[in-house]
Write a protein that holds these residues in place. Structure first.
Motif, PDB file in Angstrom:
ATOM      1  N   ILE A 192      -5.323  -3.104  -4.118  1.00  0.00           N
ATOM      2  CA  ILE A 192      -6.642  -3.754  -4.147  1.00  0.00           C
ATOM      3  C   ILE A 192      -6.786  -4.622  -5.384  1.00  0.00           C
ATOM      4  O   ILE A 192      -7.305  -5.739  -5.309  1.00  0.00           O
ATOM      5  CB  ILE A 192      -7.760  -2.694  -4.051  1.00  0.00           C
ATOM      6  N   ILE A 193      -6.318  -4.149  -6.532  1.00  0.00           N
ATOM      7  CA  ILE A 193      -6.384  -4.945  -7.765  1.00  0.00           C
ATOM      8  C   ILE A 193      -5.627  -6.255  -7.587  1.00  0.00           C
ATOM      9  O   ILE A 193      -6.138  -7.334  -7.925  1.00  0.00           O
ATOM     10  CB  ILE A 193      -5.825  -4.142  -8.963  1.00  0.00           C
ATOM     11  N   LEU A 194      -4.418  -6.180  -7.037  1.00  0.00           N
ATOM     12  CA  LEU A 194      -3.618  -7.388  -6.856  1.00  0.00           C
ATOM     13  C   LEU A 194      -4.241  -8.340  -5.828  1.00  0.00           C
ATOM     14  O   LEU A 194      -4.258  -9.559  -6.034  1.00  0.00           O
ATOM     15  CB  LEU A 194      -2.194  -7.027  -6.450  1.00  0.00           C
ATOM     16  N   VAL A 195      -4.753  -7.804  -4.731  1.00  0.00           N
ATOM     17  CA  VAL A 195      -5.367  -8.644  -3.697  1.00  0.00           C
ATOM     18  C   VAL A 195      -6.612  -9.339  -4.237  1.00  0.00           C
ATOM     19  O   VAL A 195      -6.777 -10.564  -4.089  1.00  0.00           O
ATOM     20  CB  VAL A 195      -5.692  -7.812  -2.430  1.00  0.00           C
TER      21      VAL A 195
ATOM     22  N   GLY B 153       5.821  -5.273 -13.024  1.00  0.00           N
ATOM     23  CA  GLY B 153       6.934  -4.912 -13.892  1.00  0.00           C
ATOM     24  C   GLY B 153       6.530  -4.049 -15.070  1.00  0.00           C
ATOM     25  O   GLY B 153       7.261  -3.131 -15.448  1.00  0.00           O
ATOM     26  N   PHE B 154       5.369  -4.313 -15.645  1.00  0.00           N
ATOM     27  CA  PHE B 154       4.969  -3.584 -16.843  1.00  0.00           C
ATOM     28  C   PHE B 154       4.068  -2.391 -16.565  1.00  0.00           C
ATOM     29  O   PHE B 154       4.128  -1.381 -17.266  1.00  0.00           O
ATOM     30  CB  PHE B 154       4.266  -4.516 -17.832  1.00  0.00           C
ATOM     31  N   LEU B 155       3.236  -2.487 -15.561  1.00  0.00           N
ATOM     32  CA  LEU B 155       2.246  -1.431 -15.351  1.00  0.00           C
ATOM     33  C   LEU B 155       2.615  -0.442 -14.261  1.00  0.00           C
ATOM     34  O   LEU B 155       1.984   0.593 -14.149  1.00  0.00           O
ATOM     35  CB  LEU B 155       0.881  -2.064 -15.047  1.00  0.00           C
ATOM     36  N   LEU B 156       3.581  -0.773 -13.435  1.00  0.00           N
ATOM     37  CA  LEU B 156       3.900   0.148 -12.340  1.00  0.00           C
ATOM     38  C   LEU B 156       5.199   0.842 -12.576  1.00  0.00           C
ATOM     39  O   LEU B 156       6.179   0.543 -12.887  1.00  0.00           O
ATOM     40  CB  LEU B 156       3.912  -0.597 -11.011  1.00  0.00           C
TER      41      LEU B 156
ATOM     42  N   TYR C 241       0.838  -1.201   0.000  1.00  0.00           N
ATOM     43  CA  TYR C 241       0.000   0.000   0.000  1.00  0.00           C
ATOM     44  C   TYR C 241       0.873   1.251   0.000  1.00  0.00           C
ATOM     45  O   TYR C 241       0.638   2.191  -0.756  1.00  0.00           O
ATOM     46  CB  TYR C 241      -0.936  -0.012   1.201  1.00  0.00           C
ATOM     47  N   ASP C 242       1.902   1.256   0.831  1.00  0.00           N
ATOM     48  CA  ASP C 242       2.814   2.402   0.875  1.00  0.00           C
ATOM     49  C   ASP C 242       3.624   2.512  -0.413  1.00  0.00           C
ATOM     50  O   ASP C 242       3.943   3.611  -0.850  1.00  0.00           O
ATOM     51  CB  ASP C 242       3.778   2.281   2.061  1.00  0.00           C
ATOM     52  N   GLY C 243       3.972   1.378  -1.016  1.00  0.00           N
ATOM     53  CA  GLY C 243       4.843   1.389  -2.183  1.00  0.00           C
ATOM     54  C   GLY C 243       4.138   1.686  -3.488  1.00  0.00           C
ATOM     55  O   GLY C 243       4.628   2.465  -4.302  1.00  0.00           O
ATOM     56  N   ILE C 244       2.962   1.063  -3.719  1.00  0.00           N
ATOM     57  CA  ILE C 244       2.330   1.205  -5.038  1.00  0.00           C
ATOM     58  C   ILE C 244       0.964   1.880  -4.992  1.00  0.00           C
ATOM     59  O   ILE C 244       0.375   2.147  -6.023  1.00  0.00           O
ATOM     60  CB  ILE C 244       2.199  -0.161  -5.746  1.00  0.00           C
ATOM     61  N   GLY C 245       0.445   2.122  -3.815  1.00  0.00           N
ATOM     62  CA  GLY C 245      -0.840   2.809  -3.702  1.00  0.00           C
ATOM     63  C   GLY C 245      -1.990   1.840  -3.492  1.00  0.00           C
ATOM     64  O   GLY C 245      -1.892   0.642  -3.748  1.00  0.00           O
ATOM     65  N   ILE C 246      -3.108   2.393  -3.067  1.00  0.00           N
ATOM     66  CA  ILE C 246      -4.256   1.577  -2.684  1.00  0.00           C
ATOM     67  C   ILE C 246      -4.932   0.919  -3.886  1.00  0.00           C
ATOM     68  O   ILE C 246      -5.367  -0.230  -3.804  1.00  0.00           O
ATOM     69  CB  ILE C 246      -5.270   2.408  -1.847  1.00  0.00           C
ATOM     70  N   ILE C 247      -5.001   1.587  -5.011  1.00  0.00           N
ATOM     71  CA  ILE C 247      -5.703   1.037  -6.183  1.00  0.00           C
ATOM     72  C   ILE C 247      -5.005  -0.232  -6.676  1.00  0.00           C
ATOM     73  O   ILE C 247      -5.646  -1.270  -6.856  1.00  0.00           O
ATOM     74  CB  ILE C 247      -5.790   2.089  -7.321  1.00  0.00           C
TER      75      ILE C 247
END
Length: 175
Positions: free
Chosen positions: A143-146, A172-175, A134-140
């Motif tokens: 949540i998508i990954l979870v 790797g591709f989207l972030l 959450y701190d590294g890539i954000g909440i959106i």
């Protein structure tokens, strides 16, 4: 004879510095620098710095690199095996003892007590990973990954290894 020396250079520190962590580094240095003179202190410190910068156990990375430098690919295999062999031998011996006494009420009770502790530790690790992501890539993205992981593993019955690879690709591709 060279491969035997590589084996001893990493097996002895593996026994004395059980676990392959920082405690075994001076033992490996003694074998590699002083006893066999395969490297200078400067070269060894560079290998140590490289091993510290990569993920995973320090001793196995050092054994692989030094073994490769001294004896090629087979030297790397021998070095890594020699590093993990003491832990492997002890684990097999302990597993043999556990298997011998598997019907003992004490062993069953121990297993009964250990399972919830492992479950709690895994839950805490997952909780911590959630907040770090959450701190590294954000909440959106979290949540998508979870949600995607839950659906793929629990509902679609995709093997977790494929879900992990998918998460790597997504990150790797989207972030």
């Amino acid at each position: 004879m060279l491969y035997w020396k590589i084996f001893l250079a990493f097996f002895i520190p593996g026994i004395l510095g059980y676990g392959g962590g920082p405690a075994s580094i001076p033992l490996v240095e003694n074998e590699v620098v002083k006893r066999y003179e395969w490297m200078s202190v400067q070269e060894f410190s560079e290998v140590l710095a490289l091993a510290n910068s990569l993920p995973g156990p320090i001793a196995t990375k050092m054994a692989g690199y030094i073994g490769y430098e001294v004896g090629g690919i087979f030297g790397a295999v021998v070095g890594v095996f020699a590093t993990v062999a003491p832990s492997l031998i002890i684990m097999i011996a302990l597993l043999g003892v556990l298997y011998k006494y598997k019907d003992s009420p004490k062993v069953k009770r121990l297993t009964m007590y250990v399972r919830p502790v492992i479950a709690i530790l895994l839950g805490l690790m997952a909780w911590r990973f959630f907040f770090e992501s959450y701190d590294g890539i954000g909440i959106i993205h979290t949540i998508i990954l979870v949600v995607a992981s839950y659906v793929l593993i629990e509902r679609v019955k995709v093997h977790p290894a494929f879900v992990i690879v998918g998460a790597f690709v997504y990150g790797g591709f989207l972030l």
